[in-house]
Design an enzyme around this catalytic site. Structure first.
Site, PDB file in Angstrom:
ATOM      1  N   PHE A  64       0.848  -1.201   0.000  1.00  0.00           N
ATOM      2  CA  PHE A  64       0.000   0.000   0.000  1.00  0.00           C
ATOM      3  C   PHE A  64       0.878   1.243   0.000  1.00  0.00           C
ATOM      4  O   PHE A  64       0.919   1.995   0.961  1.00  0.00           O
ATOM      5  CB  PHE A  64      -0.887  -0.039   1.258  1.00  0.00           C
ATOM      6  N   HIS A  65       1.612   1.436  -1.090  1.00  0.00           N
ATOM      7  CA  HIS A  65       2.481   2.605  -1.211  1.00  0.00           C
ATOM      8  C   HIS A  65       1.652   3.803  -1.690  1.00  0.00           C
ATOM      9  O   HIS A  65       0.424   3.750  -1.674  1.00  0.00           O
ATOM     10  CB  HIS A  65       3.668   2.300  -2.135  1.00  0.00           C
ATOM     11  N   ILE A  66       2.286   4.848  -2.131  1.00  0.00           N
ATOM     12  CA  ILE A  66       1.594   6.101  -2.427  1.00  0.00           C
ATOM     13  C   ILE A  66       0.520   5.960  -3.519  1.00  0.00           C
ATOM     14  O   ILE A  66      -0.571   6.499  -3.376  1.00  0.00           O
ATOM     15  CB  ILE A  66       2.597   7.236  -2.766  1.00  0.00           C
TER      16      ILE A  66
END
Length: 92
Positions: free
Chosen positions: A14-16
């Site tokens: 769940f990165h940017i």
């Protein structure tokens, strides 16, 4: 209120970009959206409409989260967000 447990499937977690996609979709609904992450140290919770809140959860591939929607369009909101997470946020 409706809830559903889902697993983060995309390789980078769940990165940017996924957090941005999630918040963009979540803000289209009137319902309150909450993301709960259960880990050994306890439970972390974030507002599903807050990109910063989602980023602080530190979700990786394989993380199991509980999505909650509470409001007049909760069913549509939950279905839409579950679909987004289960699709891997469009990442191959």
């Amino acid at each position: 209120m409706l809830t559903k447990e889902v697993t983060i499937r995309n390789a980078s977690g769940f990165h940017i970009r996924p957090a941005q996609l999630f918040t963009e979709k979540a803000t289209t609904f009137e319902s309150k959206i909450t993301v709960n992450f259960h880990k050994e140290a306890g439970t972390a919770e974030a507002d599903g409409k807050s990109i910063l809140g989602l980023m602080t959860l530190g979700l990786e591939k394989g993380s199991v989260v509980t999505l909650s929607a509470d409001g007049p369009d909760e069913r549509e909101a939950l279905e839409s967000l579950v679909e987004l997470v289960e699709s891997g946020f469009g990442e191959g």
